[in-house]
Design a protein around this motif. Structure first.
Motif, PDB file in Angstrom:
ATOM      1  N   TRP A   8     -18.163 142.870  -2.298  1.00 36.06           N
ATOM      2  CA  TRP A   8     -16.819 142.874  -1.728  1.00 36.06           C
ATOM      3  C   TRP A   8     -16.559 144.165  -0.960  1.00 36.06           C
ATOM      4  O   TRP A   8     -15.968 144.138   0.125  1.00 36.06           O
ATOM      5  CB  TRP A   8     -15.776 142.720  -2.835  1.00 36.06           C
ATOM      6  CG  TRP A   8     -15.745 141.356  -3.455  1.00 36.06           C
ATOM      7  CD1 TRP A   8     -16.308 140.212  -2.975  1.00 36.06           C
ATOM      8  CD2 TRP A   8     -15.113 141.004  -4.693  1.00 36.06           C
ATOM      9  NE1 TRP A   8     -16.068 139.167  -3.824  1.00 36.06           N
ATOM     10  CE2 TRP A   8     -15.331 139.611  -4.883  1.00 36.06           C
ATOM     11  CE3 TRP A   8     -14.384 141.712  -5.641  1.00 36.06           C
ATOM     12  CZ2 TRP A   8     -14.843 138.938  -6.003  1.00 36.06           C
ATOM     13  CZ3 TRP A   8     -13.888 141.038  -6.753  1.00 36.06           C
ATOM     14  CH2 TRP A   8     -14.125 139.657  -6.926  1.00 36.06           C
ATOM     15  N   ALA A  32     -18.176 144.232   2.401  1.00 29.49           N
ATOM     16  CA  ALA A  32     -17.477 143.405   3.397  1.00 29.49           C
ATOM     17  C   ALA A  32     -16.424 144.221   4.142  1.00 29.49           C
ATOM     18  O   ALA A  32     -16.084 143.922   5.297  1.00 29.49           O
ATOM     19  CB  ALA A  32     -16.831 142.204   2.723  1.00 29.49           C
ATOM     20  N   LYS A  47     -13.165 144.552   4.100  1.00 26.19           N
ATOM     21  CA  LYS A  47     -11.985 143.900   4.656  1.00 26.19           C
ATOM     22  C   LYS A  47     -10.799 144.859   4.618  1.00 26.19           C
ATOM     23  O   LYS A  47     -10.659 145.637   3.667  1.00 26.19           O
ATOM     24  CB  LYS A  47     -11.656 142.631   3.862  1.00 26.19           C
ATOM     25  CG  LYS A  47     -12.675 141.515   4.040  1.00 26.19           C
ATOM     26  CD  LYS A  47     -12.213 140.245   3.352  1.00 26.19           C
ATOM     27  CE  LYS A  47     -13.195 139.108   3.584  1.00 26.19           C
ATOM     28  NZ  LYS A  47     -12.744 137.854   2.935  1.00 26.19           N
ATOM     29  N   GLN A  71      -8.381 139.708  -1.915  1.00 23.26           N
ATOM     30  CA  GLN A  71      -8.794 139.660  -0.513  1.00 23.26           C
ATOM     31  C   GLN A  71     -10.113 138.919  -0.318  1.00 23.26           C
ATOM     32  O   GLN A  71     -10.345 138.323   0.730  1.00 23.26           O
ATOM     33  CB  GLN A  71      -8.940 141.087   0.039  1.00 23.26           C
ATOM     34  CG  GLN A  71      -7.639 141.789   0.357  1.00 23.26           C
ATOM     35  CD  GLN A  71      -6.958 141.184   1.568  1.00 23.26           C
ATOM     36  OE1 GLN A  71      -6.173 140.250   1.444  1.00 23.26           O
ATOM     37  NE2 GLN A  71      -7.243 141.703   2.740  1.00 23.26           N
ATOM     38  N   ASN A  72     -10.986 138.990  -1.319  1.00 25.25           N
ATOM     39  CA  ASN A  72     -12.330 138.441  -1.167  1.00 25.25           C
ATOM     40  C   ASN A  72     -12.525 137.095  -1.869  1.00 25.25           C
ATOM     41  O   ASN A  72     -13.623 136.552  -1.847  1.00 25.25           O
ATOM     42  CB  ASN A  72     -13.359 139.443  -1.682  1.00 25.25           C
ATOM     43  CG  ASN A  72     -13.492 140.645  -0.770  1.00 25.25           C
ATOM     44  OD1 ASN A  72     -14.239 140.622   0.198  1.00 25.25           O
ATOM     45  ND2 ASN A  72     -12.757 141.704  -1.080  1.00 25.25           N
ATOM     46  N   ASP A  73     -11.483 136.599  -2.480  1.00 22.41           N
ATOM     47  CA  ASP A  73     -11.551 135.295  -3.127  1.00 22.41           C
ATOM     48  C   ASP A  73     -10.397 134.449  -2.585  1.00 22.41           C
ATOM     49  O   ASP A  73      -9.293 134.464  -3.117  1.00 22.41           O
ATOM     50  CB  ASP A  73     -11.443 135.444  -4.650  1.00 22.41           C
ATOM     51  CG  ASP A  73     -11.718 134.128  -5.381  1.00 22.41           C
ATOM     52  OD1 ASP A  73     -11.741 133.076  -4.726  1.00 22.41           O
ATOM     53  OD2 ASP A  73     -11.894 134.165  -6.618  1.00 22.41           O
TER      54      ASP A  73
END
Length: 425
Positions: free
Chosen positions: A41, A44, A46, A160-162
């Motif tokens: 995560w 990534a 984000k 944010q990642n799920d």
């Protein structure tokens, strides 16, 4: 007839114990795996969203300063963070203390609820706070909470990642566990709840219950749902059902940790737990009528679990206890022979095993003092819970029959000197 009732009651008790062992296995597996996605995560990278932390506070001068110090220490970009203290009809120094932080830190705000919303309880206060929040992610903490530095970051990182997760729930621990025998029992109870009910159900069924604190929820979900149910005493459990019914799921992510104060007297404990029991009974009765119309069918299992926990399981325990007592006074020809005795002994050891497995997950908690306490809790703390649930059920039935207004009880706080809080991480 007495024998049939007795063995039916034993069957209900055993069914619940075996189910909890099944959950504990899932909880342990979740413990082994939950940290694995973190590196992926973070790679990534984000962008972090704007976050609004809501802290409902009614007469919290004893704890609010320590809570806000923890908020100031959070490792989250301060230009993307706002901390909103909702001063709900306080008559002490809550507003003054919170105001002193707001004057020093631009990301801290204090709002005061106004009539007719003032003093109506946590759900109403949260709905008022939501009106002033600008974040796309809403995080909730109780006024006695001191989250670890990375807690909010981990909640948001998981959210944010799920994309399938509408809510991310963290773990809470007891910061005054060493105060007395009661707080030690509560500490063991909360550890079991985290790794059995939360982690276990998440692992096997992707079902997690939103607690009253240390969770992050997408703002759009709250707006779609119309906020919190202001009639619910257990607003967290009630919100859980509605989030699932929208088609989202709730992720249990114990990397996000907060420390909270628990009741240090039996009087305060009784009032708090009565509110919890009544609140969960309200949720069961509210949604059980809509059981087959729920869009997310998996939540049916959670409702049935709550129904079993707060109705059938306790009915089984009470029935078996009353039959045993009645058999001592009157000859009911109750066949309490070697089989039922063995079943009771095995049930006791199964209970102890489940709790000890949960304690083994938390470092330093599986020690001789806690092992001895677990043995004692079976005959004391757990039995008091039975009486409490019956009492709560009577109150809830009375409220329902006579259309009484829900009265919110705010848990009494204790001086911070009583707390044994670990260093913030």
């Amino acid at each position: 007839m007495a024998n049939v009732l007795f063995y039916l009651a034993l069957s209900l008790i055993w069914l619940m114990l075996l189910y909890h062992m099944f959950l504990m296995q899932g909880g342990y597996l979740h413990y082994l795996r939950y940290e694995k996605p973190i590196k992926e995560w973070e790679k990534a990278n984000k962008p972090l969203p704007m976050v609004s932390i809501l802290i409902p506070a009614h007469n919290e001068e004893v704890v609010i300063e320590r809570t806000l110090k923890a908020m100031v220490r959070l490792q989250y970009p301060k230009d993307k963070l706002e901390v909103i203290v909702i001063n709900d009809n306080s008559s002490d120094r809550t507003a003054e203390i919170a105001g002193s932080f707001a004057s020093k830190y631009p990301f801290v705000k204090v709002i005061t609820t106004q009539p007719p919303y003032a003093g109506k309880g946590k759900s109403t206060a949260l709905n008022q706070g939501l009106l002033h929040a600008s974040g796309e992610v809403i995080v909730v903490y109780d006024a006695d909470n001191t989250p670890e530095r990375m807690a909010v970051y981990y909640l948001v990182l998981a959210l944010q990642n799920d994309e399938r997760a509408g809510v991310v729930v963290g773990k809470f621990r007891v910061n005054n566990a060493a105060s007395n025998l009661l707080t030690r029992c509560i500490n063991i109870e909360t550890i079991c709840f985290q790794w059995m009910a939360q982690a276990g159900r998440h692992h096997w069924f992707r079902i997690t219950t939103i607690p009253g604190t240390n969770f992050a929820i997408r703002r759009q979900i709250l707006e779609q749902l119309g906020g919190w149910d202001e009639k619910a005493l257990a607003e967290d459990t009630e919100l859980t059902i509605r989030v699932y019914n929208l088609g989202y799921y709730i992720r249990f992510f114990p990397a996000a940790i907060t420390w909270e104060q628990e009741p240090e007297t039996w009087r305060v404990w009784w009032k708090q737990r009565t509110r919890w029991a009544r609140g969960n009974q309200y949720v069961v009765l509210k949604f059980l009528k809509k059981l087959f119309s729920l869009k997310r069918k998996s939540i049916m299992f959670d409702l049935i679990y709550f129904f079993f926990t707060y109705f059938l399981f306790f009915l089984g325990v009470i029935t078996s206890d009353l039959l045993l007592l009645a058999n001592l006074l009157f000859d009911l020809h109750l066949g309490v022979g070697i089989v039922s005795t063995i079943l009771w002994i095995l049930a006791f050891f199964l209970y102890v095993t489940e709790v000890l497995i949960a304690l083994s997950v938390e470092k330093t908690e599986l020690n001789l003092k806690n092992i001895a306490l677990v043995l004692l809790m079976y005959f004391t703390y757990s039995q008091i819970w039975i009486v409490l649930v019956v009492y709560a059920f009577c109150l809830e039935m009375k409220r329902s029959l006579f259309k009484q207004e829900v009265t919110w009880y705010k848990t009494e706080r204790f001086q911070k000197d009583n707390a044994v809080h670990p260093p913030s991480k």
